[in-house]
Design an enzyme around this catalytic site. Structure first.
Site, PDB file in Angstrom:
ATOM      1  N   LEU A  18       0.857  -1.221   0.064  1.00 64.26           N
ATOM      2  CA  LEU A  18       0.060  -0.093  -0.178  1.00 64.26           C
ATOM      3  C   LEU A  18       0.901   1.101   0.069  1.00 64.26           C
ATOM      4  CD1 LEU A  18      -3.114   0.631   0.124  1.00 64.26           C
ATOM      5  CD2 LEU A  18      -2.811   1.020   2.645  1.00 64.26           C
ATOM      6  N   HIS A  19       1.532   1.514  -1.120  1.00 68.43           N
ATOM      7  CA  HIS A  19       2.570   2.630  -1.183  1.00 68.43           C
ATOM      8  C   HIS A  19       1.487   3.900  -1.638  1.00 68.43           C
ATOM      9  CE1 HIS A  19       2.333   2.441  -5.673  1.00 68.43           C
ATOM     10  NE2 HIS A  19       1.879   1.359  -5.150  1.00 68.43           N
ATOM     11  N   ALA A  20       2.265   5.037  -1.869  1.00 72.76           N
ATOM     12  CA  ALA A  20       1.598   6.172  -2.137  1.00 72.76           C
ATOM     13  C   ALA A  20       0.293   6.197  -3.197  1.00 72.76           C
ATOM     14  CB  ALA A  20       2.623   7.301  -2.446  1.00 72.76           C
ATOM     15  N   ASP A  89      -1.586  -3.946  -8.548  1.00 73.62           N
ATOM     16  CA  ASP A  89      -1.065  -2.760  -8.985  1.00 73.62           C
ATOM     17  C   ASP A  89      -0.848  -2.593 -10.223  1.00 73.62           C
ATOM     18  OD1 ASP A  89      -0.476  -0.002  -8.406  1.00 73.62           O
ATOM     19  OD2 ASP A  89       1.369  -0.618  -7.133  1.00 73.62           O
TER      20      ASP A  89
END
Lengths: 93, 199
Positions: A18-20, A89
């Site tokens: 859960l990156h930016a 993603d």
């Protein structure tokens, strides 16, 4: 009148965690609902409408998140948010 | 088994070596951040290149700001000059997917790039603010740029975690925006690493 509370677990599908970008996407989505939304990871509980708070989860791929929503549109919110968490993603992070 | 004095010395030495090996392996683990370990967020001192920090950014536009931050990392020796244009382009490509201007005057432009072997980052401060097409429409005063190797998503997450944690503290943000020198920023980052801001 008691506000309905809905909970559902979701597994982070993005291989980058859960990156930016997913955090921003998730917070923006959460902000579109009137219910309160919390995301729980282990002993951490954060506001699902805050990008900064979501990024503090450092939720890696495969980690389990509990989505907790409380309010009139809680059911729709949980369905939408778990959908984002469980979406893979795009190639570029 | 009877242990003689000489044997005890060997055992003590072996214990020291084992201890050192354990410490070394812990350091390595901290750097590699495998998916199997739950560790604390990565401290600023582990990824911010102090020499690259910009306290008086001169850029006015988004691409210009990204280029200024990347140039700072190149000048500090953290990035290869020959990779500069490719890295700027990669950061801008990432921005095309959605601005990393996350609001409250903060942006976290970033990308993965195969030219770096470990995560590197810098801090930029703009007194006048730069239009970064942020989520809230506000200009950006504080930049935290991250360039990560493609094979270490966990490091990237840990660095972001720390940045996000610290940025939630109003005092930290306010002091950073007022920083006049690189030393001011370095001091604030160091204090943040020591939890002086209560994160």
């Amino acid at each position: 009148m008691v506000q309905p509370e809905v909970r559902q677990t979701a597994i982070v599908a993005s291989k980058n965690g859960l990156h930016a970008r997913p955090a921003i996407q998730l917070a923006e989505l959460a902000q579109s609902f009137s219910c309160s939304i919390q995301i729980v990871k282990d002993d951490l509980v954060v506001d699902g409408k805050s990008v900064l708070q979501l990024m503090t989860l450092a939720a890696e791929s495969g980690s389990s998140l509990m989505v907790v929503a409380k309010g009139v549109d809680a059911t729709a919110a949980v369905a939408a948010i778990t959908g984002v968490i469980e979406t893979e993603d795009q190639p570029s992070a | 088994v009877k242990i003689e004095r000489g044997d005890q010395a060997i055992l003590v030495d072996w214990g020291a070596i084992r201890g050192r090996m354990f410490q070394d392996s812990r350091c390595e683990a901290r750097r590699s951040r495998t998916n199997f370990q739950k560790e604390n967020s990565m401290k600023f001192s582990e990824f911010i290149s102090l020499k690259s920090i910009k306290v008086n950014m001169v850029s006015e536009g988004k691409t210009e700001a990204v280029a200024e931050l990347v140039q700072g990392l190149v000048d500090a020796g953290s990035l290869d000059e020959s990779q500069k244009d490719g890295i700027i382009q990669a950061v801008m490509n990432r921005e095309e997917l959605g601005s990393t201007g996350i609001g409250r005057g903060v942006a976290v432009p970033h990308t993965k790039h195969s030219s770096v072997k470990e995560i590197v980052g810098t801090v930029g401060v703009s007194k006048g603010g730069i239009d970064f097409r942020s989520l809230d429409g506000d200009k950006v005063n504080l930049f935290f740029m991250l360039i990560s190797p493609p094979d270490r998503p966990s490091d990237h997450l840990r660095a972001l975690e720390n940045i996000a944690k610290q940025l939630q503290n109003e005092t930290f943000c306010s002091f950073l925006k007022q920083a006049k020198t690189v030393e001011d920023v370095a001091q604030l980052l160091s204090e943040a690493d020591e939890n002086h801001f209560g994160s």
